[in-house]
Design an enzyme around this catalytic site. Structure first.
Site, short mmCIF file in Angstrom:
data_model
loop_
_atom_site.label_atom_id
_atom_site.label_comp_id
_atom_site.label_asym_id
_atom_site.label_seq_id
_atom_site.Cartn_x
_atom_site.Cartn_y
_atom_site.Cartn_z
N LYS A 133 -41.38 56.73 -26.79
CA LYS A 133 -40.47 55.61 -26.79
C LYS A 133 -41.04 54.48 -26.21
O LYS A 133 -41.71 54.35 -25.26
CB LYS A 133 -39.39 56.06 -25.90
N LYS A 188 -40.41 66.97 -26.28
CA LYS A 188 -38.96 67.25 -27.21
C LYS A 188 -38.59 68.29 -27.13
O LYS A 188 -39.04 69.48 -27.48
CB LYS A 188 -39.34 66.80 -28.62
N LYS A 220 -44.01 66.04 -34.27
CA LYS A 220 -43.44 67.49 -34.46
C LYS A 220 -44.47 68.44 -34.29
O LYS A 220 -45.57 68.30 -35.08
CB LYS A 220 -42.59 67.68 -35.51
N ASP A 236 -15.96 77.14 -39.56
CA ASP A 236 -14.57 76.67 -39.10
C ASP A 236 -13.81 76.02 -40.29
O ASP A 236 -12.43 76.39 -40.35
CB ASP A 236 -14.76 75.45 -38.07
N ASN A 237 -14.12 75.42 -41.26
CA ASN A 237 -13.48 74.70 -42.27
C ASN A 237 -12.72 75.78 -43.12
O ASN A 237 -11.74 75.77 -43.75
CB ASN A 237 -14.21 73.87 -42.78
N GLU A 240 -42.49 61.82 -23.99
CA GLU A 240 -41.68 62.65 -23.50
C GLU A 240 -42.03 64.05 -24.24
O GLU A 240 -42.10 63.85 -25.52
CB GLU A 240 -40.07 62.46 -23.39
N TYR A 255 -12.07 79.08 -42.05
CA TYR A 255 -10.95 79.42 -41.21
C TYR A 255 -9.76 78.38 -41.15
O TYR A 255 -8.63 78.95 -42.02
CB TYR A 255 -11.42 79.71 -39.86
N GLU A 292 -30.53 66.80 -23.09
CA GLU A 292 -30.54 68.00 -24.13
C GLU A 292 -30.13 69.07 -23.13
O GLU A 292 -30.43 69.32 -22.12
CB GLU A 292 -32.06 68.26 -24.61
N MET A 295 -33.78 60.66 -34.87
CA MET A 295 -35.15 60.45 -34.51
C MET A 295 -35.92 60.50 -35.92
O MET A 295 -35.92 61.37 -36.68
CB MET A 295 -35.71 61.21 -33.38
C1 LIG Z 1 -32.62 57.93 -27.38
C2 LIG Z 1 -33.31 58.61 -28.70
C3 LIG Z 1 -32.53 58.38 -29.96
C4 LIG Z 1 -34.61 57.69 -28.74
C5 LIG Z 1 -33.56 59.97 -28.54
N1 LIG Z 1 -32.85 60.97 -29.31
C6 LIG Z 1 -33.07 62.15 -29.06
N2 LIG Z 1 -32.54 63.00 -29.95
C7 LIG Z 1 -31.81 62.12 -31.27
C8 LIG Z 1 -32.05 63.20 -32.39
N3 LIG Z 1 -31.66 64.33 -32.26
C9 LIG Z 1 -31.03 65.00 -33.27
N4 LIG Z 1 -30.26 66.16 -33.22
C10 LIG Z 1 -29.70 66.76 -34.25
C11 LIG Z 1 -29.65 66.12 -35.39
C12 LIG Z 1 -30.43 65.06 -35.53
N5 LIG Z 1 -30.86 64.33 -34.64
C13 LIG Z 1 -32.04 64.98 -30.94
C14 LIG Z 1 -31.90 64.31 -29.88
C15 LIG Z 1 -34.01 62.70 -27.99
C16 LIG Z 1 -34.45 63.99 -27.81
C17 LIG Z 1 -35.12 64.46 -26.88
C18 LIG Z 1 -35.43 65.87 -26.57
N6 LIG Z 1 -35.05 66.70 -27.51
O1 LIG Z 1 -36.20 66.19 -25.74
C19 LIG Z 1 -35.65 63.43 -26.03
N7 LIG Z 1 -36.44 63.61 -25.13
N8 LIG Z 1 -35.57 62.19 -26.33
C20 LIG Z 1 -34.59 61.69 -27.32
N9 LIG Z 1 -34.25 60.34 -27.60
#
Ligand SMILES: CC(C)(C)c1nc(N2CCN(c3ncccn3)CC2)c2cc(C(N)=O)c(N)nc2n1
Length: 330
Positions: free
Chosen positions: A289, A118, A313, A37-38, A116, A40, A173, A87
């Protein structure tokens, strides 16, 4: 751009106009921007400067005249009053144990975790006023995101009106199922368009469309996981927050579990590491969490990440080509 003579400006404009039109058409018709975008925006601003200097050089086909049906490839920005943090992530059980030890040392006893999946999508913030969805935005850099409200309203599993007149923000998400990803790429292949590399890119490319009709033509889904402001809700744990989100009509991933300390986390990780390929949505790990919200507040956040959560991860999913090869051999 130093002041050009009229002739020089005309020559410049004859180069800039078709370039911008080509880029803009690629941005819309092919969902595959040729430039950031930048880049453009920079060239577009040069065009505007030259046209302001020499208004007589403006032509009907100039990108500056294409207002109305085609807005520029730029979203309105929104500021997240409460930043969308990143995170911390770990890649081994030993590191998980270190995380748990740090928590237990800090609070002085064993803690419950809400565990949970991710989801491998893109973060979404939804703001409701008196129960009405008023704004949807992407995470952006965590503080400044893009306003994608009109696009969000085309996502079927997002309630536009809540059963209670609540004013709050929820986050989750946005993702594209593997099934929809295959359907969409088949459609794009049939139309000779560039296919998306993976469901996450397809979700991002579909949500970040300036034409909501394009977003509406793609089936996007969500799993919400955070209530940002709890006023008026008697929610004391992350697990209760997920239950409340579900009761309010949001889509919540059904696999979350509460564990005492790390007991059960290893089984959870092993189980979902095994069934991952059979899920209809991409996951790239497991999020732990601290379940108790008071403990979360007590532990607080560092500048970028909460101290009370960690993402374990998985290694990247098996490459598509490897899977196809094995099938082919058989
Ligand atoms: C509320 C917190 C901060 C604890 C949190 N942060 C999340 N994320 C932050 C970082 N994220 C991120 N994204 C792009 C660049 C940097 N960080 C991506 C979302 C979570 C993502 C998921 C998921 N994906 O299912 C999840 N079940 N719980 C989350 N909980």
């Amino acid at each position: 751009m130093a002041d050009l003579t009229k002739e020089q400006a005309e020559q410049e404009l004859e180069k800039i106009r078709p370039q911008l039109n080509e880029w803009r058409d690629a941005y819309y018709t092919k969902d595959a921007p040729k430039v950031e975008d930048n880049v453009y925006d920079k060239l577009y601003n040069q065009l505007l400067a030259l046209e302001q200097q020499y208004p007589e050089l403006v032509t009907p086909d100039s990108p500056s005249q294409q207002v109305g049906d085609v807005t520029l490839p730029d979203f309105n920005k929104v500021t997240h009053d409460i930043p969308m943090l990143s995170m911390g992530d770990v890649f081994s059980e030993a590191e998980l144990a270190e995380f748990n030890e740090r928590i237990e040392k800090n609070v002085g006893h064993e803690v419950d975790y809400n565990v949970e999946l991710k989801i491998d999508g893109l973060s979404l913030s939804l703001i409701y006023e008196n129960g009405i969805l008023v704004q949807g935005s992407t995470r952006g850099n965590g503080t400044i995101g893009e306003n994608v409200t009109e696009n969000v309203k085309t996502i079927k599993d997002i309630p536009q009106k809540l059963s209670k007149p609540l004013s709050f923000e929820v986050r989750g998400e946005c993702f594209m199922s593997k099934k929809e990803f295959l359907r969409l790429n088949q459609e794009r292949e049939n139309e000779g368009q560039q296919v998306f590399a993976n469901p996450r890119n397809a979700a991002a490319g579909s949500l970040r469309q300036l034409d909501p009709k394009i977003t509406a033509s793609r089936k996007l889904d969500t799993f919400m996981y955070t209530i940002v402001t709890f006023d008026g809700l008697n929610v004391t744990t992350q697990h209760e927050a997920l239950e409340t989100l579900q009761e309010l009509g949001f889509n919540v991933n059904p696999t979350a579990q509460v564990t005492t300390g790390l007991k059960g986390v290893k089984d959870f990780i092993e189980h979902y590491g095994e069934v991952r390929d059979n899920l209809d949505y991409g996951i790239d790990g497991v999020v732990l969490k601290v379940d108790d919200l008071v403990l979360q507040a007590q532990l607080g956040n560092t500048v970028k990440v909460p101290r009370w959560e960690i993402a374990y991860k998985f290694p990247p999913e098996q490459a598509e080509s490897v899977v196809r090869e094995i099938t082919w051999t058989i």
